[in-house]
Design a protein around this motif. Structure first.
Motif, short mmCIF file in Angstrom:
data_model
loop_
_atom_site.label_atom_id
_atom_site.label_comp_id
_atom_site.label_asym_id
_atom_site.label_seq_id
_atom_site.Cartn_x
_atom_site.Cartn_y
_atom_site.Cartn_z
N ALA A 161 0.62 -1.17 -0.10
CA ALA A 161 -0.03 -0.01 -0.10
C ALA A 161 0.92 1.46 0.24
N LEU A 162 2.00 1.11 0.71
CA LEU A 162 3.02 2.30 0.73
C LEU A 162 3.49 2.43 -0.76
N GLU A 163 3.82 1.42 -1.59
CA GLU A 163 4.15 1.69 -2.66
C GLU A 163 3.26 2.21 -3.49
N ALA A 164 2.25 1.83 -3.39
CA ALA A 164 0.96 2.39 -4.41
C ALA A 164 0.68 3.92 -4.00
N GLU A 165 1.16 4.25 -2.94
CA GLU A 165 0.86 5.68 -2.46
C GLU A 165 1.99 6.53 -2.71
N ALA A 197 13.23 3.77 0.07
CA ALA A 197 13.95 4.72 0.90
C ALA A 197 13.46 5.01 2.26
N ARG A 198 12.11 5.04 2.60
CA ARG A 198 11.47 5.46 3.86
C ARG A 198 11.67 4.02 4.73
N GLU A 199 11.61 2.88 4.07
CA GLU A 199 11.72 1.70 4.93
C GLU A 199 13.03 1.03 4.87
N ALA A 200 14.19 1.62 4.35
CA ALA A 200 15.36 1.32 4.45
C ALA A 200 16.07 0.46 5.66
N GLU A 201 15.55 1.08 6.66
CA GLU A 201 16.34 0.55 7.84
C GLU A 201 15.60 -1.04 8.17
N LEU A 259 14.32 -2.90 5.90
CA LEU A 259 14.89 -3.53 4.73
C LEU A 259 16.17 -4.14 5.02
N ASP A 260 16.85 -3.28 5.55
CA ASP A 260 18.36 -3.97 5.94
C ASP A 260 18.40 -4.76 7.02
N GLY A 261 17.28 -4.61 7.77
CA GLY A 261 17.37 -5.37 8.94
C GLY A 261 16.82 -7.05 8.83
N VAL A 262 16.40 -7.30 7.55
CA VAL A 262 16.14 -8.70 7.15
C VAL A 262 17.39 -9.40 7.10
N TYR A 263 18.49 -8.87 6.77
CA TYR A 263 19.79 -9.50 6.61
C TYR A 263 20.34 -10.07 7.95
N ASN A 304 11.72 -8.09 -4.98
CA ASN A 304 10.39 -7.90 -4.30
C ASN A 304 10.66 -7.29 -2.97
N TYR A 305 10.58 -6.10 -2.80
CA TYR A 305 10.81 -5.66 -1.11
C TYR A 305 9.83 -6.03 -0.27
N ALA A 306 8.38 -6.26 -0.79
CA ALA A 306 7.36 -6.80 0.32
C ALA A 306 7.49 -7.93 0.85
#
Length: 392
Positions: free
Chosen positions: A41-45, A53-57, A59-63, A268-270
């Motif tokens: 939904a955020l991507e759609a918005e 960029a907003r969720e970078a932290e 997303l990096d936390g997945v590693y 696929n970031y989601a």
């Protein structure tokens, strides 16, 4: 510590069906589904770039989440589309250096997707594929493996938990041999991650591939590759782009120093976010607790099926996994799967081609495959036993 009742409430479909097909694709917990929907939904918005960029932290936390799950370092983790891509990146990264006569050692129950890759490299480079014999109980025979080692062995590649047969191969004992002889060790952990404790340091593997969709309960289209830091420089990815390698001059590139050299720029970031949350979810429950529950439920299922008229349990090994394989003396696997579906019990089937060497050795038909997980109940296990016990 989560109670099993809470976890079932987190998995709404358990109120409607007995889902025993986790070796295929498990049910994803509702909080993970919600988080992925919110990300989409955020991507759609605001658009995909701005969302990342907003969720970078996060997303990096997945590693970091995957690294904690398997006792690795974040820079030893690559996030990819699935376990097959992970395995292929590792295998072809090493195999492109093979020479005629180089040997690949593998197991009788090796997965079909891996074995056809061995065959391709044997055809291209003249490598030899050699099967390590099994013990009487079905596991890879580590003494036989040790006796097969020589200077031409370039790779030990094993499926830890094969797709059927209930087997759990002795991954750590194999790792000890690989380390003593300094032979690269590639472990297919597709059916192990999320079902049992995975510690790459204790196992001693150099490379490990896994998926999100099975026992880890993450989304389809997600997976990861672990590459030991000391192994990274020995592996040139079979394909690269300008994320995996920097274009530093017109005639030169430099590979990334970490495992992300096996990734590409677009993804696929989601799904990645869901994969990391699935790892966190499993760790919050506790992998030791999950493993014990899986063994308890699968043991109950095997014991019940063994008492059912006309049923033959086809599992191997002294310490079997949560994958329970069986056949009926008269009724085909597809018919049993359909009868179970009509009773709101979800199970699957496994074709002999998926583990051809083992299947031919044991003359296996298409097998019924049931794979309970920690969110299943004893009552659901008993429902499947009762159904199989009343087959004509």
């Amino acid at each position: 510590m989560y109670a099993w009742e809470f976890i079932r409430a987190d998995t709404p479909a358990t109120s409607r069906r007995a889902y025993l097909h986790n070796a295929g694709a498990a049910l994803t917990p509702a909080p993970i589904v919600t988080a992925m929907q919110e990300y989409l939904a955020l991507e759609a918005e605001i658009g995909g770039y701005a969302a990342a960029a907003r969720e970078a932290e996060r997303l990096d936390g997945v590693y970091h989440s995957i690294a904690r799950l398997i006792n690795a370092a974040p820079d030893e983790i690559a996030l990819v589309e699935n376990a097959t891509v992970a395995w292929q990146m590792a295998f072809y990264g090493l195999a492109q250096t093979f020479k005629p006569g180089d040997r690949i050692l593998t197991a009788e129950a090796e997965y079909g997707a891996n074995y056809v890759a061995f065959l391709q490299i044997a055809r291209r480079h003249g490598a030899r594929i050699e099967i390590v014999p099994s013990t009487p109980s079905g596991e890879l025979d580590v003494a036989a493996l040790e006796s097969m080692i020589d200077e031409r062995v370039r790779l030990i590649a094993i499926t830890w938990v094969p797709t059927n047969g209930g087997l759990t191969n002795p991954a750590a004992e194999i790792g000890g041999i690989a380390r003593r002889h300094a032979i690269p060790y590639l472990l297919d952990a597709c059916q192990a991650v999320g079902q049992m404790v995975v510690d790459v340091d204790a196992i001693g593997c150099d490379m490990l591939s896994a998926t999100g969709r099975k026992f880890l309960r993450g989304p389809r289209g997600s997976g990861f590759l672990y590459v030991r830091r000391a192994m990274l420089e020995r592996l040139e990815p079979p394909m690269i782009d300008h994320f995996s390698a920097e274009w530093v001059a017109r005639d030169r590139y430099e590979l990334r120093a970490d495992a992300r050299r096996f990734e590409n720029w677009e993804n696929n970031y989601a799904a990645r976010l869901g994969l990391g949350l699935a790892a966190d979810y499993a760790m919050a429950i506790g992998m030791e607790r999950i493993e014990a529950r899986c063994r308890e439920l699968s043991g109950r299922l095997r014991a019940g099926l063994a008492r059912a008229r006309g049923i033959t349990v086809r599992d191997l090994g002294a310490n079997p996994s949560a994958i329970v394989s069986f056949s009926h003396e008269r009724i085909a696997a597809a018919e049993i799967v359909a009868k179970a579906a009509a009773a709101n019990i979800t199970i699957g089937a496994s074709d002999p081609a998926s583990t051809r060497i083992d299947a031919e050795r044991r003359n296996l038909p298409v097998l019924v495959r049931a794979s309970p997980h920690y969110y299943n109940s004893e009552e659901e296990i008993d429902r499947l036993i009762d159904l199989c016990s009343t087959l004509p």
